[in-house]
Scaffold this active site. Structure first.
Site, PDB file in Angstrom:
ATOM      1  N   LYS A 264      38.386 -48.342 -40.982  1.00  0.00           N
ATOM      2  CA  LYS A 264      37.947 -46.898 -42.092  1.00  0.00           C
ATOM      3  C   LYS A 264      37.926 -46.993 -43.363  1.00  0.00           C
ATOM      4  O   LYS A 264      38.137 -47.056 -43.727  1.00  0.00           O
ATOM      5  CB  LYS A 264      38.926 -45.788 -41.396  1.00  0.00           C
ATOM      6  CG  LYS A 264      38.766 -45.652 -39.642  1.00  0.00           C
ATOM      7  CD  LYS A 264      39.030 -44.318 -39.162  1.00  0.00           C
ATOM      8  CE  LYS A 264      39.428 -44.498 -37.821  1.00  0.00           C
ATOM      9  NZ  LYS A 264      37.666 -43.558 -37.030  1.00  0.00           N
ATOM     10  N   ARG A 338      39.493 -46.281 -26.302  1.00  0.00           N
ATOM     11  CA  ARG A 338      39.463 -46.512 -25.033  1.00  0.00           C
ATOM     12  C   ARG A 338      40.247 -47.311 -24.524  1.00  0.00           C
ATOM     13  O   ARG A 338      39.792 -47.475 -23.115  1.00  0.00           O
ATOM     14  CB  ARG A 338      37.708 -45.283 -24.955  1.00  0.00           C
ATOM     15  CG  ARG A 338      37.061 -47.488 -25.578  1.00  0.00           C
ATOM     16  CD  ARG A 338      35.309 -46.932 -26.170  1.00  0.00           C
ATOM     17  NE  ARG A 338      35.515 -46.343 -26.696  1.00  0.00           N
ATOM     18  CZ  ARG A 338      34.113 -46.081 -27.825  1.00  0.00           C
ATOM     19  NH1 ARG A 338      33.371 -46.502 -26.822  1.00  0.00           N
ATOM     20  NH2 ARG A 338      34.056 -44.827 -28.516  1.00  0.00           N
TER      21      ARG A 338
HETATM   22  N1  BES Z   1      40.276 -41.957 -33.242  1.00  0.00           N
HETATM   23  C1  BES Z   1      39.109 -41.737 -33.407  1.00  0.00           C
HETATM   24  C2  BES Z   1      38.262 -40.563 -33.949  1.00  0.00           C
HETATM   25  C3  BES Z   1      38.448 -39.339 -34.092  1.00  0.00           C
HETATM   26  C4  BES Z   1      37.422 -39.120 -35.320  1.00  0.00           C
HETATM   27  C5  BES Z   1      39.265 -38.098 -34.088  1.00  0.00           C
HETATM   28  C6  BES Z   1      38.108 -37.780 -36.381  1.00  0.00           C
HETATM   29  C7  BES Z   1      39.420 -37.091 -34.685  1.00  0.00           C
HETATM   30  C8  BES Z   1      38.412 -36.811 -35.722  1.00  0.00           C
HETATM   31  C9  BES Z   1      38.466 -43.578 -33.174  1.00  0.00           C
HETATM   32  O1  BES Z   1      39.365 -43.994 -32.797  1.00  0.00           O
HETATM   33  C10 BES Z   1      37.220 -43.575 -33.049  1.00  0.00           C
HETATM   34  O2  BES Z   1      37.554 -44.300 -34.864  1.00  0.00           O
HETATM   35  N2  BES Z   1      35.940 -43.405 -33.042  1.00  0.00           N
HETATM   36  C11 BES Z   1      34.684 -44.067 -33.541  1.00  0.00           C
HETATM   37  C12 BES Z   1      33.881 -44.530 -32.224  1.00  0.00           C
HETATM   38  C13 BES Z   1      32.780 -45.254 -32.878  1.00  0.00           C
HETATM   39  C14 BES Z   1      33.797 -46.438 -33.633  1.00  0.00           C
HETATM   40  C15 BES Z   1      32.446 -46.016 -31.774  1.00  0.00           C
HETATM   41  C16 BES Z   1      34.072 -42.857 -34.018  1.00  0.00           C
HETATM   42  O3  BES Z   1      34.257 -41.562 -33.086  1.00  0.00           O
HETATM   43  O4  BES Z   1      33.375 -43.159 -35.211  1.00  0.00           O
HETATM   44 MN    MN Z   2      39.024 -45.251 -34.096  1.00  0.00          MN
END
Ligand code: BES
Ligand code: MN
Ligand code: ZN
Length: 487
Positions: A264, A338
């Site tokens: 990230k 997931r």
């Molecule tokens: N934990 C994150 C989702 C999230 C983002 C929760 C912001 C709370 C606030 C999750 O693991 C994630 O990184 N999801 C990605 C999925 C994508 C790679 C398909 C996302 O939402 O960007």
């Molecule tokens: Mn994630």
């Protein structure tokens, strides 16, 4: 917050006296200055509205507050009463006042309603100051006691139940607020086990070796880059009929989500300490249910891992085999929630044959884009379960909004080399995440997925919470259990 009860006011009654009033129904016994003052201040008793005045009573100066609770017959009355209690707390928690009297002699509230006000009062005063060693006196929470005057019969018993729920919400908030160097899979298990001790809830913990033997290749794949060991925490509360199949709640417990090799960006990454908000809600709900001795069979399962980049970390393109036997091509290591949930869901279904299974997860940023911070997204293969959850959401204040599932969305996850990919294309990201999870739901099992990404944490104070961890999900689960399983 210490709550006590007294039949009537006397010289020991706190100086700060609050009354809860319904909208457009101000008490008839107000002094002329109070009733004209309230009108001048445009106080009508809307939910959370406050009107303060000072008066001399029996030689003492009292600080009187009218607190609006909205219309008496409004939908979500309980949530409105919590909000009223919370508004009171928010105004006086750091005011220097140490105690308040809640005078409910007006008779407009029944026992459960008074208990709801107390819940709001207690939840709103909660703050996690453990690491703030230099707070000045005027920054500290002072309000620590409330005495309820002239409570209707049954109020102490109703509060006994609600305070268990409040304790559950507080545990969730604490777990969510703690940083990832303090709460990681093992310490999450320890902290929750400590809190559940003596409640009669049974705890089962699986370590990595046991999960490997079970074939949880997706969950362990996420954990692979972390120096911390993964855990599966299972909390059982079997307070119902022994023949009744349990309802299972499964929580995403990513104690920190760096994104893994699909790292990230740095800005805001600290937020990912609360990527265990689903697991936190499940643990808090189990404490609530055990604490109030719910007459229902409920099991909480928390999939606990840390998602880190490392020489040993999972790579994009890696293929993992899940406990279900299905294979997954990991396109993006940041879609890790997931991967954790699919093995936890599968294990829970095989182990417990649940009547219904509901997962809670801070799963997608796309959910926050869609719903902001007002509703969690809900996906379900069962209309009755979905409706019951929506109802519990309205009543508890932990609101849900339903999203679609369909074969067309599902197809977006097909992979040329494995049974599925862990991500779809850019759009409908929350839905494809839910479709992924549905591939791990056994035919005929009622299931709902709650994407709480926008709800676990608040950047500003809300109805019954300050900035930070909200405890979202605990009251939702508790309300669902009461109305559907115990009702
Ligand atoms: N934990 C994150 C989702 C999230 C983002 C929760 C912001 C709370 C606030 C999750 O693991 C994630 O990184 N999801 C990605 C999925 C994508 C790679 C398909 C996302 O939402 O960007
Ligand atoms: Mn994630
Ligand atoms: Zn995540």
């Amino acid at each position: 917050m210490q709550i006590t009860f007294a039949a009537s006011a006397d010289s020991s009654t706190p100086r700060l006296v609050a009354r809860i009033v319904d909208q457009e129904a101000l008490p008839a016994d107000l002094s002329r200055s109070d009733s004209e003052g309230a009108a001048a201040a445009r106080f009508t008793g809307k939910t959370g509205q406050l009107f303060e005045s000072f008066a001399e009573r029996d030689g003492r100066v009292v600080r009187q507050v009218l607190v609006g609770a909205g219309k008496a017959d409004a939908e979500g009355r309980r949530a409105a009463l919590e909000k009223a209690g919370a508004a009171l707390a928010s105004r006086y928690m750091a005011s220097g006042e140490k105690a308040l009297a809640l005078d409910v002699s007006g008779g407009n509230l029944d026992a459960a309603e008074v208990a709801a006000v107390l819940t709001g009062l207690r939840l709103r005063t909660w703050r996690y100051d453990r690491y703030r060693t230099k707070l000045k006196d005027e920054q500290k929470v002072t309000l620590a006691e409330a005495v309820v005057i002239a409570a209707p019969e049954g109020t102490p018993a109703a509060w006994e139940v609600e305070q268990a729920v409040a304790a559950g919400v507080e545990l969730t908030r604490e777990l969510v607020a703690e940083p990832a160097n303090v709460i990681y899979p093992e310490s999450f298990v320890e902290r929750v086990s400590e809190r559940l001790e003596g409640t009669g809830a049974e705890i089962v913990v699986l370590d990595e070796k046991q999960m490997r033997e079970l074939g949880m290749g997706a969950l362990l794949g996420v954990s692979q880059g972390s120096a911390r060991d993964a855990r599966l925490l299972c909390i059982k509360w079997m307070g119902g009929e022994s023949s009744a199949a349990p309802t299972v709640f499964v929580g995403k417990g990513v104690t920190f989500d760096t994104g893994g090799i699909s790292l990230k960006p740095p800005a805001g990454m600290e937020d990912m300490k609360w990527d265990m908000g689903g697991a936190g809600a499940v643990a808090g709900a189990m404490l609530a249910l055990a604490g109030r001795k719910a007459k229902a069979n409920v099991i909480g399962v928390c999939g606990l891992v840390e998602n880190m980049p490392d020489g040993n970390a999972m790579r994009p393109g890696d293929i993992v085999t899940t406990m279900s036997g299905q294979t997954v091509e990991v396109i993006n290591t940041d879609a890790e929630g997931r991967l954790v949930l699919c093995d936890a869901l599968w294990w829970a279904q095989k182990e417990f044959k649940p009547a219904a299974i509901v997962d809670l997860a801070t799963l997608t940023g796309a959910m926050v884009v869609a719903l902001g911070h007002e509703n969690a997204g809900m996906f379900s293969n069962d209309d009755k379960l979905a409706d019951n959850l929506i109802k519990a959401g309205k009543e508890s204040g932990d609101k849900l909004w339903r999203f679609p599932l369909s074969a067309e969305y599902d197809k977006l996850l097909d992979s040329p080399i494995a049974d599925m990919k862990n991500v779809g294309p850019r759009y409908a990201g929350s839905i494809t995440a839910a479709q992924y999870l549905q591939r791990f739901i056994v035919e005929g099992t009622a299931w709902a997925h709650l994407d709480i990404a926008g709800m676990a944490w608040a950047d500003k104070a809300g109805a019954t919470w300050g900035k930070g961890a909200t405890g979202f999900g605990v009251r939702l689960i508790d309300r669902y259990v009461r109305d559907v399983l115990e009702g």
